[in-house]
Design a protein around this motif. Structure first.
Motif, PDB file in Angstrom:
ATOM      1  N   ASP A  23       0.864  -1.183   0.000  1.00  0.00           N
ATOM      2  CA  ASP A  23       0.000   0.000   0.000  1.00  0.00           C
ATOM      3  C   ASP A  23       0.900   1.233   0.000  1.00  0.00           C
ATOM      4  N   THR A 100     -11.902 -10.717   7.160  1.00  0.00           N
ATOM      5  CA  THR A 100     -11.258  -9.674   6.367  1.00  0.00           C
ATOM      6  C   THR A 100      -9.868  -9.431   6.924  1.00  0.00           C
ATOM      7  N   THR A 102      -6.415  -6.775   6.538  1.00  0.00           N
ATOM      8  CA  THR A 102      -6.015  -5.473   6.038  1.00  0.00           C
ATOM      9  C   THR A 102      -4.496  -5.375   6.024  1.00  0.00           C
ATOM     10  N   ASN A 105      -4.122   0.322   3.929  1.00  0.00           N
ATOM     11  CA  ASN A 105      -5.462   0.625   3.432  1.00  0.00           C
ATOM     12  C   ASN A 105      -5.981  -0.417   2.457  1.00  0.00           C
ATOM     13  N   SER A 107      -7.588  -3.974   1.681  1.00  0.00           N
ATOM     14  CA  SER A 107      -8.477  -4.871   2.415  1.00  0.00           C
ATOM     15  C   SER A 107      -8.801  -6.080   1.549  1.00  0.00           C
ATOM     16  N   TYR A 123      -7.225 -14.831  -0.959  1.00  0.00           N
ATOM     17  CA  TYR A 123      -7.362 -13.439  -0.515  1.00  0.00           C
ATOM     18  C   TYR A 123      -7.835 -12.594  -1.703  1.00  0.00           C
ATOM     19  N   PHE A 125      -8.698  -9.050  -2.908  1.00  0.00           N
ATOM     20  CA  PHE A 125      -8.551  -7.606  -2.709  1.00  0.00           C
ATOM     21  C   PHE A 125      -9.441  -6.902  -3.731  1.00  0.00           C
TER      22      PHE A 125
END
Length: 258
Positions: A23, A100, A102, A105, A107, A123, A125
């Motif tokens: 991120d 969920t 993270t 930012n 997720s 996973y 996204f």
């Protein structure tokens, strides 16, 4: 809403694919599995990224062997499938269907996608348009069924098939050329598939691999996602009215012998 993400892919072991997702707004960075430590640590040094998370797809050694060394070097938090029990080392967070995770930012929804093995998770996204498929879905192929009946893997693959076409699929291995040979045997008149295999051959000569793929490209060329097509039913000597699940089971059995 979409989010920016930086991605680094690289080979581990012989044909495992290492993936780093970062991120850029927070600097948080995740490794998807750690097949071995050295390539992951080299990628972090090359990019200058700081690893904060390790997201494990399943318990097999070629996806987790490097975790202790990388965790010791980075302090990264290890998230792993709850159903893997104690098979994954140094787990901080256990997850399952509906959870969920993270990364800054970024997720991701956790899907349980069994078939290759009972504890496998994926996973998704969504805002980044990325799905980390582990050993469930490969470019031009799918995982070998090691635990449970093959229809379980088929139900997992159906979830991928429903994703938006532009979704980038990061799989756990570079099996593209061997998958392509089988795909051409099952679907020889597929022009898009022939082009994709030629692209894979060129990429191999250049030291590249076709990961990530996209759902659009997989739906057009991956025989296991095309099990609804009567052409594939004919390839496995089933009637045009055979269910996609039946066709998939026959294709997977053929691939096991191929």
């Amino acid at each position: 809403m979409t989010v920016d993400v930086q991605v680094e892919t690289f080979l581990c072991r012989k044909d495992n694919i290492g993936v780093l997702l970062r991120d850029p707004s927070t600097g948080a960075c995740a490794a998807i599995d750690v097949p071995e430590a050295a390539p992951v640590l080299r990628a972090l040094e090359r990019t200058g990224w700081r690893l904060t998370d390790i997201l494990v797809t399943h318990r097999h050694g070629d996806h987790i062997d490097g975790i202790p060394e990388v965790k010791a070097a980075t302090g990264a938090k290890v998230t792993a499938p709850r159903k893997a029990g104690g098979a994954v080392p140094q787990v901080d967070v256990a997850v399952g269907e509906g959870d969920t995770v993270t990364v800054g930012n970024l997720s991701a929804a956790v899907w349980e996608t069994p078939g290759h093995c009972d504890d496998h998770v994926t996973y998704w996204f969504e805002a980044a348009g990325i799905v980390c498929a582990g050993d469930t879905l490969f470019t031009l192929g799918c995982g070998r069924v090691l635990e449970g009946p093959p229809e379980v893997l088929w139900r997992s693959l159906e979830r991928f098939a429903a994703l938006p076409g532009g979704t980038q699929v990061f799989s756990g291995h570079d099996y593209v050329l061997s998958n392509g040979r089988f795909a051409l045997a099952a679907d020889p008149d597929n022009a898009a598939l022939r082009d994709r295999v030629a692209e894979a051959e060129g990429a191999r000569q250049q030291g590249r691999f076709l990961i990530p793929s996209t759902l659009d490209r997989e739906r057009a060329t991956n025989p296991f996602l095309r099990s609804h097509d009567p052409v594939l039913a004919q390839s496995v000597d089933l009637s045009p009215g055979a269910s996609p699940e039946q066709v998939f089971i026959s294709l997977r059995a053929w691939k096991d012998r191929f």
